[in-house]
Design a protein around this motif. Structure first.
Motif, PDB file in Angstrom:
ATOM      1  N   TYR A   1       0.883  -1.163   0.000  1.00 52.63           N
ATOM      2  CA  TYR A   1       0.000   0.000   0.000  1.00 52.63           C
ATOM      3  C   TYR A   1       0.924   1.216   0.000  1.00 52.63           C
ATOM      4  O   TYR A   1       1.544   1.528   0.996  1.00 52.63           O
TER       5      TYR A   1
ATOM      6  N   ASP B   1      -3.696  -1.848   6.515  1.00 53.00           N
ATOM      7  CA  ASP B   1      -4.688  -1.523   5.480  1.00 53.00           C
ATOM      8  C   ASP B   1      -4.429  -2.199   4.135  1.00 53.00           C
ATOM      9  O   ASP B   1      -5.159  -1.956   3.179  1.00 53.00           O
TER      10      ASP B   1
ATOM     11  N   LYS C   1      -7.197  -4.083   2.044  1.00 51.59           N
ATOM     12  CA  LYS C   1      -8.280  -3.296   1.448  1.00 51.59           C
ATOM     13  C   LYS C   1      -7.893  -2.672   0.114  1.00 51.59           C
ATOM     14  O   LYS C   1      -8.712  -2.038  -0.530  1.00 51.59           O
TER      15      LYS C   1
END
Length: 186
Positions: A9, A75, A78
């Motif tokens: 990410y 995260d 996601k």
């Protein structure tokens, strides 16, 4: 030496990707050869709405990679882009071979969950394949790499070997991008 693509990410975990690259540079780039993505190429692929999106990611971004390292923060699971990169890594065609997958849990994950890391923080395709008896995905923590960076080369070699013997499950599904639906095919 393994050719490695590092998936993460970008907004929150890029510092770990950069640290891996620095460790490699400090070792005269002998731990791995980094396969860099071309952001413009990825953006162009997303804009075409090509129904064979995963094939395009594989051909244009991951074509030289033998191992994909997925840096997993809180995260990461996601992020659609990370999931797409991993699906492309698991994809195999006559010209392009599948990649080994190495999951590295970042410090904030280990700090929050300890050794009881829930599978729900992983990208969906990793969740599906980590329980697949015909697939092997290597998991480790960032802390283990910090203890001895020589572990990186060993981990990549094992991840590559696992990838060669794995039969990944890559399902068809529709993923929603920011612009439109893109059909991902096997």
């Amino acid at each position: 030496m393994k050719k490695v693509y590092i998936s993460c990410y970008e907004n929150s975990d890029i510092k770990y990707k950069e640290q891996l690259i620095r460790w490699n540079a400090n070792r005269n780039n002998t731990l791995f050869e980094c396969v860099n993505s071309n952001e413009n190429e990825f953006y162009k692929i997303k804009q075409t709405q090509d129904e064979f999106f995963i094939d395009s990611v594989k051909k244009h971004i991951l074509k030289d990679a033998s191992v994909v390292v997925c840096l997993v923060g809180l995260d990461t699971g996601k992020r659609k882009t990370v999931d797409w990169e991993l699906r492309a890594a698991m994809h195999e065609s006559t010209l392009l071979k599948k990649c080994g997958i190495v999951v590295i849990y970042l410090p904030e994950v280990y700090e929050k969950y300890g050794t009881q890391i829930p599978r729900s923080i992983l990208p969906k395709i990793i969740q599906k394949n980590i329980i697949n008896r015909d697939a092997s995905i290597l998991e480790t923590t960032w802390n283990k790499l910090e203890i001895d960076i020589n572990n990186i080369e060993k981990i990549l070699n094992v991840g590559f070997a696992y990838g060669q013997m794995s039969k990944y499950i890559i399902d068809e599904f529709i993923a929603t991008s920011n612009q439109a639906n893109i059909i991902l095919k096997k």
